[in-house]
Design an enzyme around this catalytic site. Structure first.
Site, PDB file in Angstrom:
ATOM      1  N   LYS A  91      -3.425  -0.119   9.715  1.00 27.55           N
ATOM      2  CA  LYS A  91      -3.390  -0.609  11.093  1.00 27.55           C
ATOM      3  C   LYS A  91      -2.381   0.159  11.941  1.00 27.55           C
ATOM      4  CE  LYS A  91      -5.112  -5.165   9.932  1.00 27.55           C
ATOM      5  NZ  LYS A  91      -4.789  -5.284   8.495  1.00 27.55           N
ATOM      6  N   THR A 117      -3.032   2.640   2.155  1.00 25.29           N
ATOM      7  CA  THR A 117      -2.519   2.855   0.808  1.00 25.29           C
ATOM      8  C   THR A 117      -3.046   1.758  -0.109  1.00 25.29           C
ATOM      9  OG1 THR A 117      -0.510   1.639   1.377  1.00 25.29           O
ATOM     10  CG2 THR A 117      -0.432   4.045   1.560  1.00 25.29           C
ATOM     11  N   ASN A 168      -2.474  -0.386  -2.873  1.00 24.63           N
ATOM     12  CA  ASN A 168      -1.260  -0.809  -3.587  1.00 24.63           C
ATOM     13  C   ASN A 168      -1.541  -1.301  -4.994  1.00 24.63           C
ATOM     14  OD1 ASN A 168      -0.960  -1.230  -0.541  1.00 24.63           O
ATOM     15  ND2 ASN A 168       1.143  -1.267  -1.245  1.00 24.63           N
ATOM     16  N   GLU A 179       2.733   2.973  -3.088  1.00 25.77           N
ATOM     17  CA  GLU A 179       1.820   3.152  -1.943  1.00 25.77           C
ATOM     18  C   GLU A 179       0.985   4.428  -2.109  1.00 25.77           C
ATOM     19  OE1 GLU A 179       1.919   1.141   0.882  1.00 25.77           O
ATOM     20  OE2 GLU A 179       3.680  -0.056   0.411  1.00 25.77           O
ATOM     21  N   HIS A 226      -9.147  11.081   0.670  1.00 22.95           N
ATOM     22  CA  HIS A 226     -10.603  11.030   0.762  1.00 22.95           C
ATOM     23  C   HIS A 226     -10.953   9.951   1.773  1.00 22.95           C
ATOM     24  CE1 HIS A 226     -14.762  11.311  -0.754  1.00 22.95           C
ATOM     25  NE2 HIS A 226     -14.805  10.001  -0.614  1.00 22.95           N
ATOM     26  N   TYR A 252     -10.465  -3.417  -2.688  1.00 18.66           N
ATOM     27  CA  TYR A 252      -9.536  -4.380  -3.293  1.00 18.66           C
ATOM     28  C   TYR A 252     -10.112  -4.869  -4.623  1.00 18.66           C
ATOM     29  CZ  TYR A 252      -7.222  -4.650   1.250  1.00 18.66           C
ATOM     30  OH  TYR A 252      -6.553  -4.354   2.402  1.00 18.66           O
ATOM     31  N   ARG A 278       9.523  14.893  -2.249  1.00 21.32           N
ATOM     32  CA  ARG A 278      10.756  14.684  -1.456  1.00 21.32           C
ATOM     33  C   ARG A 278      11.234  13.241  -1.640  1.00 21.32           C
ATOM     34  NH1 ARG A 278       9.727  11.512   3.139  1.00 21.32           N
ATOM     35  NH2 ARG A 278       7.506  11.259   3.540  1.00 21.32           N
ATOM     36  N   PHE A 325      12.929   7.615   9.723  1.00 26.27           N
ATOM     37  CA  PHE A 325      12.463   8.513  10.773  1.00 26.27           C
ATOM     38  C   PHE A 325      12.797   7.920  12.128  1.00 26.27           C
ATOM     39  CE2 PHE A 325      10.148   9.787   7.063  1.00 26.27           C
ATOM     40  CZ  PHE A 325      10.020  11.159   7.194  1.00 26.27           C
TER      41      PHE A 325
HETATM   42  P1  ADP Z   1      -2.087  -1.092   4.191  1.00 26.92           P
HETATM   43  O1  ADP Z   1      -2.141  -0.023   3.176  1.00 26.92           O
HETATM   44  O2  ADP Z   1      -2.794  -0.757   5.452  1.00 26.92           O
HETATM   45  O3  ADP Z   1      -0.721  -1.626   4.351  1.00 26.92           O
HETATM   46  P2  ADP Z   1      -3.517  -2.684   2.346  1.00 26.92           P
HETATM   47  O4  ADP Z   1      -2.722  -2.041   1.287  1.00 26.92           O
HETATM   48  O5  ADP Z   1      -3.717  -4.147   2.254  1.00 26.92           O
HETATM   49  O6  ADP Z   1      -2.921  -2.323   3.725  1.00 26.92           O
HETATM   50  O7  ADP Z   1      -4.955  -2.065   2.481  1.00 26.92           O
HETATM   51  C1  ADP Z   1      -5.309  -0.743   2.284  1.00 26.92           C
HETATM   52  C2  ADP Z   1      -6.702  -0.721   1.646  1.00 26.92           C
HETATM   53  O8  ADP Z   1      -7.507   0.295   2.263  1.00 26.92           O
HETATM   54  C3  ADP Z   1      -6.694  -0.292   0.179  1.00 26.92           C
HETATM   55  O9  ADP Z   1      -6.416  -1.384  -0.669  1.00 26.92           O
HETATM   56  C4  ADP Z   1      -8.107   0.216  -0.010  1.00 26.92           C
HETATM   57  O10 ADP Z   1      -8.952  -0.848  -0.404  1.00 26.92           O
HETATM   58  C5  ADP Z   1      -8.517   0.703   1.375  1.00 26.92           C
HETATM   59  N1  ADP Z   1      -8.630   2.165   1.531  1.00 26.92           N
HETATM   60  C6  ADP Z   1      -9.576   2.798   2.271  1.00 26.92           C
HETATM   61  N2  ADP Z   1      -9.426   4.130   2.248  1.00 26.92           N
HETATM   62  C7  ADP Z   1      -8.336   4.374   1.481  1.00 26.92           C
HETATM   63  C8  ADP Z   1      -7.664   5.584   1.076  1.00 26.92           C
HETATM   64  N3  ADP Z   1      -8.092   6.797   1.482  1.00 26.92           N
HETATM   65  N4  ADP Z   1      -6.564   5.481   0.282  1.00 26.92           N
HETATM   66  C9  ADP Z   1      -6.126   4.272  -0.092  1.00 26.92           C
HETATM   67  N5  ADP Z   1      -6.711   3.098   0.241  1.00 26.92           N
HETATM   68  C10 ADP Z   1      -7.810   3.129   1.021  1.00 26.92           C
HETATM   69  N1  RBF Z   2       7.782   5.086   4.350  1.00 24.19           N
HETATM   70  C1  RBF Z   2       9.043   5.345   4.758  1.00 24.19           C
HETATM   71  O1  RBF Z   2       9.697   4.465   5.282  1.00 24.19           O
HETATM   72  N2  RBF Z   2       9.616   6.579   4.565  1.00 24.19           N
HETATM   73  C2  RBF Z   2       8.956   7.601   3.991  1.00 24.19           C
HETATM   74  O2  RBF Z   2       9.530   8.701   3.835  1.00 24.19           O
HETATM   75  C3  RBF Z   2       7.596   7.384   3.579  1.00 24.19           C
HETATM   76  N3  RBF Z   2       6.884   8.370   3.015  1.00 24.19           N
HETATM   77  C4  RBF Z   2       5.598   8.146   2.650  1.00 24.19           C
HETATM   78  C5  RBF Z   2       4.854   9.177   2.079  1.00 24.19           C
HETATM   79  C6  RBF Z   2       3.529   8.974   1.700  1.00 24.19           C
HETATM   80  C7  RBF Z   2       2.761  10.108   1.125  1.00 24.19           C
HETATM   81  C8  RBF Z   2       2.943   7.697   1.878  1.00 24.19           C
HETATM   82  C9  RBF Z   2       1.513   7.461   1.505  1.00 24.19           C
HETATM   83  C10 RBF Z   2       3.676   6.668   2.436  1.00 24.19           C
HETATM   84  C11 RBF Z   2       5.003   6.868   2.821  1.00 24.19           C
HETATM   85  N4  RBF Z   2       5.754   5.846   3.394  1.00 24.19           N
HETATM   86  C12 RBF Z   2       7.048   6.095   3.781  1.00 24.19           C
HETATM   87  C13 RBF Z   2       5.278   4.463   3.287  1.00 24.19           C
HETATM   88  C14 RBF Z   2       4.580   3.886   4.460  1.00 24.19           C
HETATM   89  O3  RBF Z   2       5.567   3.418   5.328  1.00 24.19           O
HETATM   90  C15 RBF Z   2       3.759   2.741   3.882  1.00 24.19           C
HETATM   91  O4  RBF Z   2       2.700   3.255   3.162  1.00 24.19           O
HETATM   92  C16 RBF Z   2       3.285   1.815   4.934  1.00 24.19           C
HETATM   93  O5  RBF Z   2       4.383   1.128   5.432  1.00 24.19           O
HETATM   94  C17 RBF Z   2       2.274   0.825   4.411  1.00 24.19           C
HETATM   95  O6  RBF Z   2       2.890  -0.253   3.783  1.00 24.19           O
HETATM   96 MG    MG Z   3      -1.270  -0.483   1.296  1.00 23.41          MG
END
Ligand code: ADP
Ligand code: RBF
Ligand code: MG
Length: 235
Positions: free
Chosen positions: A92, A98, A100, A150, A155, A162, A175, A180
């Site tokens: 969002k 991501t 999780n 995360e 792709h 889920y 890293r 930020f």
């Molecule tokens: P957010 O990551 O936005 O904080 P959620 O973790 O609840 O929220 O939802 C992310 C969901 O999006 C994953 O659980 C998965 O089902 C879906 N999703 C769709 N595309 C991707 C992708 N490329 N990588 C990871 N998750 C993805």
């Molecule tokens: N969150 C941070 O606060 N600092 C980071 O340096 C950071 N690096 C990330 C790198 C990658 C490749 C990914 C996928 C996420 C990273 N995030 C980082 C996390 C990001 O804030 C988090 O996925 C979202 O808040 C969703 O919960």
């Molecule tokens: Mg997530």
């Protein structure tokens, strides 16, 4: 040692050690043994999150030669389990969803491994194998109180997945997690991480792990697994 203190570099994980190094007139890098307590180490010349972030060339020393294309190969680790709901913030707010995993299932593995940005291969039991880049830690920008895993799969998917079994083989480090000044700069940095992972995973050193049986053969559908049993299966 008969060395001039100003030519000495101390690497220390304790506050008394940092204080001693500075009192001796030496350069000091602090690697705090307890994360999130960096304020206590402020007298050090540099504070790093882990030894993965040690850069000898910053101190006039020869660089480590195991970094390749912005990545550090690590002994791979294997974690998996059903995809759980995250904060609902990735897609969002960031446009970076991501998938999780439940961190409490891997507390032993996570305490062994430092927080930071890593990459590797992801297997989804009903879909296939994809490149993946992930952060592990407290997401400093959001200042989370819980350590989370995360993984961003590199792709485009048409739907969420889920509950599906997700298997990860984590092969390299990029890293430390960082804070930020703006959301835009966080997003830009995560896209950069994605490009680094995308390219690195084509190198033979990392590409070979795409064949890990662990990614393809869930041991127990839907059950969380991690660490040693999985590693043995791969070997
Ligand atoms: P957010 O990551 O936005 O904080 P959620 O973790 O609840 O929220 O939802 C992310 C969901 O999006 C994953 O659980 C998965 O089902 C879906 N999703 C769709 N595309 C991707 C992708 N490329 N990588 C990871 N998750 C993805
Ligand atoms: N969150 C941070 O606060 N600092 C980071 O340096 C950071 N690096 C990330 C790198 C990658 C490749 C990914 C996928 C996420 C990273 N995030 C980082 C996390 C990001 O804030 C988090 O996925 C979202 O808040 C969703 O919960
Ligand atoms: Mg997530």
């Amino acid at each position: 040692m008969n060395a001039d203190p100003s030519n000495c570099l101390v690497i220390e994980d304790s506050v008394p050690g940092v204080t001693a190094g500075k009192a001796a007139g030496m350069h000091v890098i602090a690697v705090p043994s307890v994360p999130k307590r960096t304020d206590e180490f402020s007298s050090a010349d540099e504070i790093i999150n882990s030894l993965l972030d040690l850069r000898p060339e910053k101190w006039g020393l020869p660089p480590f030669n195991d970094w390749i294309e912005g990545t550090l190969p690590i002994d791979p680790w294997f974690i998996g389990g059903p995809v759980i709901k995250g904060f609902g913030r990735g897609s969002k707010v960031l446009g970076i969803p991501t998938a999780n995993l439940a961190a409490e299932n891997f507390s032993d593995i996570l305490s062994d491994h430092t927080s930071g940005v890593y990459f590797g291969w992801a297997g989804l039991s009903k879909r296939g194998i994809y490149k993946m880049v992930m952060s592990i830690g407290w997401n400093p920008y959001f200042d989370n109180t819980e350590k989370t895993i995360e993984p961003w799969l590199l792709h485009g998917f048409d739907e969420d997945f889920y509950g599906e079994e997700l298997r990860l083989v984590i092969v390299g480090y990029i890293r430390p997690e960082a804070n930020f000044p703006s959301l835009e700069s966080l997003i830009e940095r995560i896209h950069e991480d994605g490009r680094i992972a995308e390219n690195a995973l084509d190198l033979p050193e990392y590409a070979k792990y795409k064949e890990s049986p662990y990614l393809r053969n869930p041991l127990q559908e839907g059950a969380a697994t991690g660490g040693n049993e999985a590693e043995q299966e791969f070997i």
